[in-house]
Scaffold this active site. Structure first.
Site, PDB file in Angstrom:
ATOM      1  N   ILE A 106      46.348 -17.470  83.337  1.00  0.00           N
ATOM      2  CA  ILE A 106      46.299 -16.242  84.129  1.00  0.00           C
ATOM      3  C   ILE A 106      47.466 -15.325  83.757  1.00  0.00           C
ATOM      4  O   ILE A 106      47.331 -14.104  83.714  1.00  0.00           O
ATOM      5  CB  ILE A 106      46.379 -16.568  85.642  1.00  0.00           C
ATOM      6  CG1 ILE A 106      45.217 -17.466  86.062  1.00  0.00           C
ATOM      7  CG2 ILE A 106      46.409 -15.294  86.477  1.00  0.00           C
ATOM      8  CD1 ILE A 106      45.484 -18.201  87.376  1.00  0.00           C
ATOM      9  N   TYR A 144      40.518 -21.845  84.018  1.00  0.00           N
ATOM     10  CA  TYR A 144      41.788 -21.100  83.973  1.00  0.00           C
ATOM     11  C   TYR A 144      42.781 -21.709  84.950  1.00  0.00           C
ATOM     12  O   TYR A 144      42.411 -22.311  85.949  1.00  0.00           O
ATOM     13  CB  TYR A 144      41.568 -19.612  84.301  1.00  0.00           C
ATOM     14  CG  TYR A 144      41.104 -19.363  85.732  1.00  0.00           C
ATOM     15  CD1 TYR A 144      39.753 -19.341  86.057  1.00  0.00           C
ATOM     16  CD2 TYR A 144      42.031 -19.162  86.764  1.00  0.00           C
ATOM     17  CE1 TYR A 144      39.331 -19.130  87.354  1.00  0.00           C
ATOM     18  CE2 TYR A 144      41.616 -18.946  88.063  1.00  0.00           C
ATOM     19  CZ  TYR A 144      40.264 -18.934  88.356  1.00  0.00           C
ATOM     20  OH  TYR A 144      39.851 -18.723  89.650  1.00  0.00           O
ATOM     21  N   CYS A 145      44.071 -21.568  84.613  1.00  0.00           N
ATOM     22  CA  CYS A 145      45.149 -21.986  85.505  1.00  0.00           C
ATOM     23  C   CYS A 145      46.335 -21.066  85.219  1.00  0.00           C
ATOM     24  O   CYS A 145      46.225 -20.136  84.430  1.00  0.00           O
ATOM     25  CB  CYS A 145      45.503 -23.460  85.305  1.00  0.00           C
ATOM     26  SG  CYS A 145      46.060 -23.847  83.641  1.00  0.00           S
ATOM     27  N   THR A 146      47.472 -21.333  85.851  1.00  0.00           N
ATOM     28  CA  THR A 146      48.588 -20.387  85.804  1.00  0.00           C
ATOM     29  C   THR A 146      49.021 -20.046  84.371  1.00  0.00           C
ATOM     30  O   THR A 146      48.988 -18.886  83.975  1.00  0.00           O
ATOM     31  CB  THR A 146      49.798 -20.962  86.576  1.00  0.00           C
ATOM     32  OG1 THR A 146      49.324 -21.477  87.813  1.00  0.00           O
ATOM     33  CG2 THR A 146      50.846 -19.892  86.824  1.00  0.00           C
TER      34      THR A 146
END
Ligand SMILES: [Zn+2]
Ligand SMILES: [Zn+2]
Length: 303
Positions: A213, A184-186
């Site tokens: 996210i 996961y990332c922004t």
């Protein structure tokens, strides 16, 4: 009164002539009075722009006329041209600097060989079904996870995205190569690439969160698997999904709860330090290491 907006977007698509796309995009933004930053590579486009709402709408309409961009999603948020110092439209080897421009393969459906995309509800379902077997793997720079992350996530020792290949080849994470791993990332762009790089290195069951996210938090806030604040790359520095967000970050000087990064008081350093308001106001404490004398620009120039 004119209304202003910001858009964020990316699309992985083969671009035969990045230079031509760059010139077209620059002229389009100049004509519409938009400011912000756009990167274009042979793998696609990544941008954030601000401007008057009708100008931004005209931009999205024109940009979708390029065949590879016709399904591009634009994320709208508050702000405007004044949130950016200028317009910057550039070509690069990579739209996200992983240092793997020749490894990344892109076709008309996006990145080839990336992790399976999960919607937020599918992430929760995977955890319901597989329980503790599921590993969350943070695809951001390590400092971002100091103020918020998925519960029990692995946070690799990554200063910039460039460090990921070294990390995933280090052997440190070999024990999760057979487990279900959710990267996961922004907003999802970094995991499009990271998940493919991990699969290429023997991680067998890799997932990524659709919209990152941001989308997970919009759906579940901090009630489910996410906890804390989200680091964001604009002057806000952090955002919370609900008023009840737990502050998981700690001031690096005194340990008090904090979710606000400050720049090291050595202006050649540029390191971000997590500080409480009291320590941030104290010149003797607003630094990354005592008497910081790092000159990062000079260090990077010599590297
Ligand atoms: Zn403090
Ligand atoms: Zn420093």
């Amino acid at each position: 009164m004119a209304q202003n907006k910001i858009i964020l977007y990316y699309q992985f698509a083969p671009i035969a002539d990045p230079q031509a796309v760059m010139l077209w995009q620059r002229a389009l933004c100049e004509k519409l009075g938009l400011r912000g930053r756009i990167l274009i590579s042979k793998h696609g486009i990544n941008g954030t722009l601000g401007g008057e709402i009708n100008a931004v709408k005209a931009y999205t309409k024109e940009t979708r006329k390029y065949p590879g961009f016709k399904n591009m999603e634009f994320k709208w948020s508050e702000g405007g041209a004044e949130d950016f110092p200028r317009l910057s439209v550039k070509t690069r080897d990579e739209i996200v600097a992983f240092g793997a421009p020749d490894e990344l393969q892109v076709d008309e459906n996006g990145v080839v060989g990336g992790g399976v995309h999960l919607k937020p509800e599918e992430v929760n379902k995977l955890v319901e079904e597989r329980g503790d077997e599921v590993v969350f793997f943070d695809g951001r720079n390590a400092f971002e996870a100091k103020i918020g992350k998925f519960k029990n996530a692995i946070v690799p020792d990554v200063r910039t995205t460039h460090d990921f290949i070294r990390e995933i080849e280090s052997g440190k994470y070999d024990h999760i190569k057979d487990k279900p791993v959710v990267t996961y990332c922004t907003g999802g762009i970094r995991c499009e690439i990271l998940s493919a790089l991990m699969k290429n290195r023997g991680f067998k069951e890799i997932y990524q969160i659709d919209g990152g996210i941001v989308r997970y938090g919009e759906k579940y806030g901090d009630k489910e698997l996410w906890e804390g604040s989200l680091y964001v790359f604009d002057k806000r520095m952090h955002m919370e999904f609900t008023p009840d967000t737990v502050t998981i970050g700690k001031c690096e000087q005194c340990g008090a709860p904090s979710n606000k990064f400050e720049n090291c008081s050595n202006e050649n350093c540029r390191e971000l330090v997590l500080l409480c308001p009291e320590c941030a106001a104290d010149d003797a404490k607003r630094h990354c290491v005592p008497e910081c004398s790092v000159d990062r620009e000079a260090a990077e120039a010599n590297a």
